[in-house]
Design a protein around this motif. Structure first.
Motif, PDB file in Angstrom:
ATOM      1  N   LYS A 142       8.678 -32.720  36.608  1.00  0.00           N
ATOM      2  CA  LYS A 142      10.134 -32.635  36.621  1.00  0.00           C
ATOM      3  C   LYS A 142      10.597 -31.379  35.896  1.00  0.00           C
ATOM      4  O   LYS A 142      11.532 -30.698  36.350  1.00  0.00           O
ATOM      5  CB  LYS A 142      10.735 -33.876  35.959  1.00  0.00           C
ATOM      6  CG  LYS A 142      12.251 -33.846  35.901  1.00  0.00           C
ATOM      7  CD  LYS A 142      12.814 -35.058  35.174  1.00  0.00           C
ATOM      8  CE  LYS A 142      14.339 -34.969  35.105  1.00  0.00           C
ATOM      9  NZ  LYS A 142      14.917 -36.138  34.394  1.00  0.00           N
ATOM     10  N   GLN A 143       9.941 -31.059  34.791  1.00  0.00           N
ATOM     11  CA  GLN A 143      10.290 -29.845  34.062  1.00  0.00           C
ATOM     12  C   GLN A 143       9.930 -28.592  34.854  1.00  0.00           C
ATOM     13  O   GLN A 143      10.673 -27.608  34.873  1.00  0.00           O
ATOM     14  CB  GLN A 143       9.575 -29.832  32.707  1.00  0.00           C
ATOM     15  CG  GLN A 143      10.003 -30.941  31.772  1.00  0.00           C
ATOM     16  CD  GLN A 143      11.467 -30.862  31.402  1.00  0.00           C
ATOM     17  OE1 GLN A 143      12.010 -29.776  31.212  1.00  0.00           O
ATOM     18  NE2 GLN A 143      12.128 -32.011  31.312  1.00  0.00           N
ATOM     19  N   SER A 146      12.375 -28.198  37.842  1.00  0.00           N
ATOM     20  CA  SER A 146      13.804 -28.238  37.519  1.00  0.00           C
ATOM     21  C   SER A 146      14.481 -26.917  37.868  1.00  0.00           C
ATOM     22  O   SER A 146      13.831 -25.877  38.045  1.00  0.00           O
ATOM     23  CB  SER A 146      13.995 -28.553  36.032  1.00  0.00           C
ATOM     24  OG  SER A 146      13.467 -27.510  35.239  1.00  0.00           O
ATOM     25  N   THR A 168      14.133 -30.553  42.608  1.00  0.00           N
ATOM     26  CA  THR A 168      14.188 -31.938  42.150  1.00  0.00           C
ATOM     27  C   THR A 168      15.304 -32.685  42.864  1.00  0.00           C
ATOM     28  O   THR A 168      16.331 -32.119  43.233  1.00  0.00           O
ATOM     29  CB  THR A 168      14.424 -31.999  40.636  1.00  0.00           C
ATOM     30  OG1 THR A 168      15.609 -31.259  40.313  1.00  0.00           O
ATOM     31  CG2 THR A 168      13.246 -31.406  39.884  1.00  0.00           C
TER      32      THR A 168
END
Length: 304
Positions: A142-143, A146, A168
């Motif tokens: 997710k990071q 992002s 995302t």
């Protein structure tokens, strides 16, 4: 005298079939009790819960046991897009995992067979993601994916992504997360089949003037079919019910919610236990039908 003694000795009686069946039943008893307590009892409770009706008290989360079979029709009418989306994402992730895992398993199981140390190291790298929590791995992606991450910024710098595009919360990120998290489940069964592959069959194909592609298609793939079948099942089944990758807190959004997210919301947030139970049973039934059809079509019924 000795001969007479041996001649008159009675043979030792073999155990009767009834005694053997009792011993077998005694050995199977722990497994049978385990299935009754941890499989059949929860399944029966799930079926009874799916047929409940709202309590006359009217409190949230209060339900009475009944035969409300209309619960199944209601959840199918409300959540059929999520059901279709779940199987679509799971199918795409399974195909992507197979395309990635088969060359990887072939390289480890066949090309590195003469180098046991490198083969063990490669297997360790495949299994290494299991040493980290499923949640932490998904949060890490997710990071990375992002809008503020280096990947999106780099793609936008080279005009590979529009300035306002994001990764995302899209079907791409959900399928990518499913593929990444379940690649080991696909790679290891295929590696097991290829590692046992008798290379003399491949050499025989070359001796018969078959091209490498023909040999691979007619010899290697059929002999590795047990691993392919096991890998696809181990990937598709958990991917169809996954609720982490498609969650808004991880790689998904409201528009990418899968059936697992709907079950989680009905059970934990809305406290609509009959709907959650009905969706769970429908998911199990659909997976059972699809898996049975897949096994029959692949001609490997004897492997299950």
């Amino acid at each position: 005298m000795a001969f007479g003694a041996f001649a008159t000795a009675e043979p030792v009686a073999a155990p009767t079939p009834r005694k053997k069946s009792r011993i077998a039943l005694f050995l199977l008893l722990p497994g049978i009790l385990y299935l009754l307590v941890f499989f059949l009892a929860p399944l029966l409770s799930l079926v009874l819960t799916s047929l409940q009706t709202p309590s006359a008290i009217g409190d949230i989360g209060a339900y009475d046991y009944a035969f409300q079979w209309q619960n199944y029709l209601t959840v199918m009418e409300l959540y059929w897009p999520n059901i279709i989306r779940s199987f679509g994402y799971a199918t795409a992730a399974t195909i992507a995992a197979l395309l990635i895992s088969y060359p990887l398993a072939y390289f480890i199981g066949v090309n590195l067979r003469r180098f046991p140390l490198l083969q063990s190291l490669a297997l360790t790298l495949v299994i290494a993601p299991f040493f980290i929590s499923f949640l932490l791995r998904t949060l890490a992606w997710k990071q990375i994916l992002s809008d503020e991450g280096w990947l999106v910024s780099s793609l936008q710098t080279f005009s590979l992504l529009p300035p306002d595009a994001q990764l995302t919360g899209t079907p791409f990120s959900v399928i990518f997360g499913l593929t990444y998290n379940f690649i080991p489940f696909m790679t290891l069964p295929i590696y097991t089949s290829l590692e046992r592959l008798d290379l003399r069959f491949v050499e025989a194909g070359s001796d018969l003037y078959a091209s490498p592609w023909t040999t691979f298609r007619t010899v290697t793939i059929p002999l590795s079919m047990p691993g392919i079948l096991s890998g696809t099942l181990l990937t598709f089944i958990p991917a169809a019910g996954d609720y982490i990758n498609a969650s808004r807190d991880f790689l998904g959004s409201v528009d990418t919610a899968m059936i697992g997210n709907v079950i989680e919301a009905n059970f934990l947030v809305l406290q609509n236990y009959p709907a959650a139970a009905a969706l769970s049973l429908l998911l199990m039934a659909a997976i059972l039908v699809l898996v049975s059809f897949y096994v029959r079509r692949s001609g490997t019924e004897d492997l299950l």
